[in-house]
Design a protein around this motif. Structure first.
Motif, PDB file in Angstrom:
ATOM      1  N   ALA A  87       0.838  -1.210   0.000  1.00 35.51           N
ATOM      2  CA  ALA A  87       0.000   0.000   0.000  1.00 35.51           C
ATOM      3  C   ALA A  87       0.871   1.258   0.000  1.00 35.51           C
ATOM      4  N   GLN A  88       1.985   1.231   0.731  1.00 36.59           N
ATOM      5  CA  GLN A  88       2.899   2.380   0.738  1.00 36.59           C
ATOM      6  C   GLN A  88       3.502   2.608  -0.638  1.00 36.59           C
ATOM      7  N   LEU A  89       3.865   1.526  -1.324  1.00 33.45           N
ATOM      8  CA  LEU A  89       4.417   1.654  -2.675  1.00 33.45           C
ATOM      9  C   LEU A  89       3.378   2.222  -3.636  1.00 33.45           C
ATOM     10  N   VAL A  90       2.155   1.752  -3.531  1.00 34.02           N
ATOM     11  CA  VAL A  90       1.081   2.262  -4.393  1.00 34.02           C
ATOM     12  C   VAL A  90       0.873   3.745  -4.124  1.00 34.02           C
ATOM     13  N   GLN A  91       0.804   4.119  -2.840  1.00 36.94           N
ATOM     14  CA  GLN A  91       0.578   5.529  -2.485  1.00 36.94           C
ATOM     15  C   GLN A  91       1.717   6.411  -2.969  1.00 36.94           C
ATOM     16  N   ALA A  92       2.952   5.951  -2.819  1.00 33.93           N
ATOM     17  CA  ALA A  92       4.108   6.732  -3.278  1.00 33.93           C
ATOM     18  C   ALA A  92       4.083   6.904  -4.798  1.00 33.93           C
ATOM     19  N   THR A  93       3.679   5.865  -5.504  1.00 34.46           N
ATOM     20  CA  THR A  93       3.592   5.932  -6.964  1.00 34.46           C
ATOM     21  C   THR A  93       2.525   6.931  -7.383  1.00 34.46           C
ATOM     22  N   LEU A  94       1.356   6.856  -6.750  1.00 37.90           N
ATOM     23  CA  LEU A  94       0.275   7.790  -7.074  1.00 37.90           C
ATOM     24  C   LEU A  94       0.688   9.228  -6.757  1.00 37.90           C
ATOM     25  N   SER A  95       1.357   9.422  -5.644  1.00 44.32           N
ATOM     26  CA  SER A  95       1.819  10.754  -5.261  1.00 44.32           C
ATOM     27  C   SER A  95       2.826  11.299  -6.280  1.00 44.32           C
ATOM     28  N   ALA A  96       3.755  10.446  -6.707  1.00 43.24           N
ATOM     29  CA  ALA A  96       4.745  10.874  -7.699  1.00 43.24           C
ATOM     30  C   ALA A  96       4.066  11.248  -9.012  1.00 43.24           C
ATOM     31  N   LEU A  97       3.082  10.463  -9.413  1.00 40.38           N
ATOM     32  CA  LEU A  97       2.376  10.768 -10.665  1.00 40.38           C
ATOM     33  C   LEU A  97       1.603  12.083 -10.562  1.00 40.38           C
ATOM     34  N   GLU A  98       1.036  12.373  -9.397  1.00 41.55           N
ATOM     35  CA  GLU A  98       0.300  13.626  -9.201  1.00 41.55           C
ATOM     36  C   GLU A  98       1.222  14.837  -9.313  1.00 41.55           C
ATOM     37  N   LYS A  99       2.486  14.678  -8.947  1.00 39.24           N
ATOM     38  CA  LYS A  99       3.437  15.796  -8.939  1.00 39.24           C
ATOM     39  C   LYS A  99       4.265  15.881 -10.206  1.00 39.24           C
ATOM     40  N   SER A 130      -0.200  -1.371 -11.753  1.00 39.16           N
ATOM     41  CA  SER A 130      -0.925  -1.094 -12.987  1.00 39.16           C
ATOM     42  C   SER A 130      -2.411  -0.887 -12.712  1.00 39.16           C
ATOM     43  N   ASP A 131      -2.983  -1.730 -11.859  1.00 38.75           N
ATOM     44  CA  ASP A 131      -4.397  -1.576 -11.504  1.00 38.75           C
ATOM     45  C   ASP A 131      -4.651  -0.249 -10.800  1.00 38.75           C
ATOM     46  N   ALA A 132      -3.716   0.154  -9.923  1.00 40.82           N
ATOM     47  CA  ALA A 132      -3.891   1.385  -9.150  1.00 40.82           C
ATOM     48  C   ALA A 132      -3.735   2.642 -10.003  1.00 40.82           C
ATOM     49  N   THR A 133      -2.861   2.572 -11.008  1.00 42.10           N
ATOM     50  CA  THR A 133      -2.565   3.771 -11.807  1.00 42.10           C
ATOM     51  C   THR A 133      -3.290   3.802 -13.147  1.00 42.10           C
ATOM     52  N   GLY A 134      -3.710   2.633 -13.629  1.00 41.84           N
ATOM     53  CA  GLY A 134      -4.302   2.569 -14.960  1.00 41.84           C
ATOM     54  C   GLY A 134      -3.258   2.655 -16.061  1.00 41.84           C
ATOM     55  N   LEU A 135      -2.000   2.490 -15.701  1.00 42.82           N
ATOM     56  CA  LEU A 135      -0.896   2.585 -16.655  1.00 42.82           C
ATOM     57  C   LEU A 135      -0.210   1.235 -16.810  1.00 42.82           C
ATOM     58  N   PRO A 136       0.437   1.018 -17.958  1.00 43.10           N
ATOM     59  CA  PRO A 136       1.233  -0.202 -18.075  1.00 43.10           C
ATOM     60  C   PRO A 136       2.445  -0.117 -17.144  1.00 43.10           C
ATOM     61  N   VAL A 137       2.760  -1.210 -16.478  1.00 44.69           N
ATOM     62  CA  VAL A 137       3.906  -1.272 -15.567  1.00 44.69           C
ATOM     63  C   VAL A 137       4.710  -2.507 -15.930  1.00 44.69           C
ATOM     64  N   ILE A 138       6.006  -2.312 -16.121  1.00 45.63           N
ATOM     65  CA  ILE A 138       6.879  -3.442 -16.426  1.00 45.63           C
ATOM     66  C   ILE A 138       8.061  -3.447 -15.454  1.00 45.63           C
ATOM     67  N   VAL A 139       8.627  -4.622 -15.264  1.00 41.89           N
ATOM     68  CA  VAL A 139       9.831  -4.766 -14.458  1.00 41.89           C
ATOM     69  C   VAL A 139      11.020  -4.687 -15.418  1.00 41.89           C
ATOM     70  N   ALA A 140      11.984  -3.854 -15.080  1.00 39.91           N
ATOM     71  CA  ALA A 140      13.148  -3.659 -15.937  1.00 39.91           C
ATOM     72  C   ALA A 140      13.928  -4.953 -16.109  1.00 39.91           C
ATOM     73  N   GLU A 141      14.527  -5.078 -17.274  1.00 34.61           N
ATOM     74  CA  GLU A 141      15.448  -6.186 -17.501  1.00 34.61           C
ATOM     75  C   GLU A 141      16.615  -5.987 -16.546  1.00 34.61           C
ATOM     76  N   ASN A 142      17.034  -7.048 -15.886  1.00 36.39           N
ATOM     77  CA  ASN A 142      18.118  -6.978 -14.911  1.00 36.39           C
ATOM     78  C   ASN A 142      17.804  -5.973 -13.799  1.00 36.39           C
ATOM     79  N   ALA A 143      16.598  -6.071 -13.256  1.00 37.82           N
ATOM     80  CA  ALA A 143      16.103  -5.122 -12.260  1.00 37.82           C
ATOM     81  C   ALA A 143      17.016  -4.995 -11.044  1.00 37.82           C
ATOM     82  N   LEU A 144      17.668  -6.073 -10.656  1.00 37.91           N
ATOM     83  CA  LEU A 144      18.542  -6.027  -9.479  1.00 37.91           C
ATOM     84  C   LEU A 144      19.721  -5.082  -9.662  1.00 37.91           C
ATOM     85  N   MET A 145      20.237  -4.980 -10.870  1.00 40.84           N
ATOM     86  CA  MET A 145      21.434  -4.180 -11.107  1.00 40.84           C
ATOM     87  C   MET A 145      21.140  -2.770 -11.614  1.00 40.84           C
ATOM     88  N   CYS A 146      19.907  -2.479 -11.989  1.00 42.10           N
ATOM     89  CA  CYS A 146      19.580  -1.169 -12.561  1.00 42.10           C
ATOM     90  C   CYS A 146      19.957  -0.011 -11.647  1.00 42.10           C
TER      91      CYS A 146
END
Length: 172
Positions: A87-99, A130-146
Motif C-alpha cells: 500500500a505504501q508503494l502504491v501511495q508513493a507511486t500515485l503521489s509521484a504521478l500527481e506531482k 498497474s491496476d492502481a494507476t491505470g498505466l502499463p507497468v513493467i519490471v526492468a530487464e536486470n532489475a537487481l542491477m539497474c
C-alpha cells in the motif's frame, strides 16, 4: 530529474515484515535468509484468489517451546504480511504521478512505468501498480542491477555527481 521521493520499502523491509508476521501468527522465529527465501518463492503483492495460494514449509525456532519447529505458510499469509508495504508503494507511486509535470506525464502515459530494484521482483507488484494507476507497468530487464548501474553512471557524469552524493546518508 523531474521528481524525487524516497519510501523506505525495499527488500529488507519486506523480509522483516514476513519474519514478523510469521512470528505473530505461528510463534516461530525465522532468520533473514529464510524470510528472503519465502519472499522469493511464494511472496506476492496480491492476495491469491482462493485466499491461500501456494504453500511452503518453513523451519525456525518455536518461541513457546524453544525448540526447532516446522510450519506451513501460505501465499495468502505472506500477502497479508506485505499488504502495508505494498500500500505504501502504491501511495508513493500515485503521489509521484500527481506531482509529475504534464509533458513527462504524457510520456509516462505513452511508455508506462518501469520498476527497478530487487523489490520490483515481488510477484504481481507490477499488476497491483498497474491496476492502481491505470498505466502499463513493467519490471526492468536486470532489475537487481539497474539501481547500482544508474548510480554508477550518475557518479561518472559531473552534472549529476553532486546530486547523487547529496543523497548518500552521512554519519549513520
Amino acid at each position: 530529474l523531474a521528481y524525487s521521493a524516497s519510501v523506505r520499502v525495499g527488500g529488507d523491509r519486506m523480509d522483516d515484515a514476513i519474519a514478523s508476521g510469521i512470528r505473530r501468527r505461528h510463534n516461530l522465529m525465522i532468520g533473514e535468509a529464510t524470510a528472503e527465501r519465502i519472499k522469493v518463492e511464494i511472496g506476492t503483492a496480491r492476495m491469491p484468489a482462493d485466499g491461500v495460494g501456494a504453500v511452503m514449509k518453513v523451519r525456525g525456532r518455536d518461541l513457546v517451546k524453544g525448540m526447532p519447529a516446522e510450519v506451513e505458510v501460505s501465499q495468502g499469509e505472506i500477502a497479508q504480511c506485505l499488504a502495508d508495504l505494498t500500500a505504501q508503494l502504491v501511495q508513493a507511486t500515485l503521489s509521484a504521478l500527481e506531482k509529475t509535470e504534464p509533458e513527462l506525464a504524457s510520456d509516462i502515459y505513452d511508455q508506462g512505468i518501469v520498476m527497478t530494484g530487487g523489490g520490483s521482483l515481488l510477484a504481481q507488484l507490477d499488476e497491483v501498480l498497474s491496476d492502481a494507476t491505470g498505466l502499463p507497468v513493467i519490471v526492468a530487464e536486470n532489475a537487481l542491477m539497474c539501481v547500482a548501474n544508474g548510480a554508477g553512471r550518475a557518479l561518472e557524469d559531473p552534472e549529476y555527481r553532486d546530486m547523487v552524493l547529496g543523497m548518500i546518508p552521512v554519519g549513520r
